[in-house]
Design an enzyme around this catalytic site. Sequence first.
Site, PDB file in Angstrom:
ATOM      1  CE  LYS A   1      -0.434  -0.370   5.016  1.00 37.60           C
ATOM      2  NZ  LYS A   1      -1.281  -0.918   6.087  1.00 37.60           N
TER       3      LYS A   1
ATOM      4  CE1 TYR B   1      13.500  31.065   8.138  1.00 35.85           C
ATOM      5  CE2 TYR B   1      13.630  28.754   7.461  1.00 35.85           C
ATOM      6  CZ  TYR B   1      13.496  30.112   7.140  1.00 35.85           C
ATOM      7  OH  TYR B   1      13.353  30.483   5.838  1.00 35.85           O
TER       8      TYR B   1
END
Length: 375
Positions: free
Chosen positions: A44, A271
Amino acid sequence: MPRPISATISISSLSHNLHTVIQQLQPDSGHASQPRPKVWAVIKANAYGHDIASAVSAFHEAEGLAMLDLDEALRCRELGWRKPILLLEGCFEPGDIQLAQAHDLTLAIHCKEQLDMLAASTATSPGLDAYVKLNTGMNRLGFSLQDFPQAYREAMMLREQGVLRHVGKMTHFARADDDPEETRQQLETFNTVTAGLPGSISVCNSAATLTSGLWVKAAGDEQWVRPGICLYGSSPFADVTAGQLGLRPAMTLAAQLISVRSVDTGGAIGYGHTFRCVEPVRVGVVACGYADGYPRHAGTGTPITVAGVRTRLLGRISMDMLVADLTPVPHAAVGSPVVLWGEGGPSVDEVAAAAGTIGYELLCAVAPRVPKHIV
Ligand SMILES: *Cc1c(COP(=O)(O)O)cnc(C)c1O
């Protein structure tokens, strides 16, 4: 030149991992008369991010392939897979039934609505193979203990009408990775509720398949296990590594340094300035960020390999870049190879643990913009 990042998928590692699982399923001397369970290789989510075509060519040793998406199932047929294909969530709408019949797909039947859809369908003999799913405690899909016998009877009636062909029984474990006792209880519930109802059975995911002896205890009938994650070289267990299970990483996410600099004492990185240098540090900027599927929650200290040397991340992950500590790699320079996870680098499970998630999520999340090389 394209950005220097790619995911390399190793067909030989995928095949090796399946073979390793199959070796473990061989009955030991005590059960020599019992054949080994058959294998639904679970592919899947684009084969857990490894590409359906890679999975189809690598998993030829499996008796069947399992997934959820009808499109992925049809793709397997296009690619020449002739053996069984199982749709783990069954049909979503009546139109799916015709397609399933045209391509000989096996269906999970997990709710009343799906039985009704089949009853109303025009499917005809030889009919579809199906598993009626029992909810043994996962509380996600499947008929309740009370409703299962009736659902199974209805499926058998659909068989008489030629809508279905073989009718089997399945369930799914909630804690096979961390609680064998609970798992044995789920299995016992399954065996009790399905006792005397003929048909193939399918209960084990990777963790249960790799838990010695568990599948042997499921009673009677033909058995099919449903391993997924282990086929891709990631461990379903928090406390056992893929290496200890004899598995090989099937995906290697690699990139390069695109910039190198020194940051002085007191300087901070990225950041939010979440990492501040207490001594001068040489750092390298890697061409990989969260837009490539690298987990943004991987913080300072997450392992990474630069020019063959294991080191750590510093500061926050940006959209397209992240920063590695080059202290142990003085020879690293722009263009030096970096392994984010996989062969020659940390395992995907180590990176996942550092980011508070599991290998499954990282493998599935590699972004479409990252070129895949199948080798
Ligand atoms: C995903 C899935 C599997 C495989 O699980 P792994 O933990 O990856 O081995 C098996 N069965 C069902 C129903 C699934 O949804």
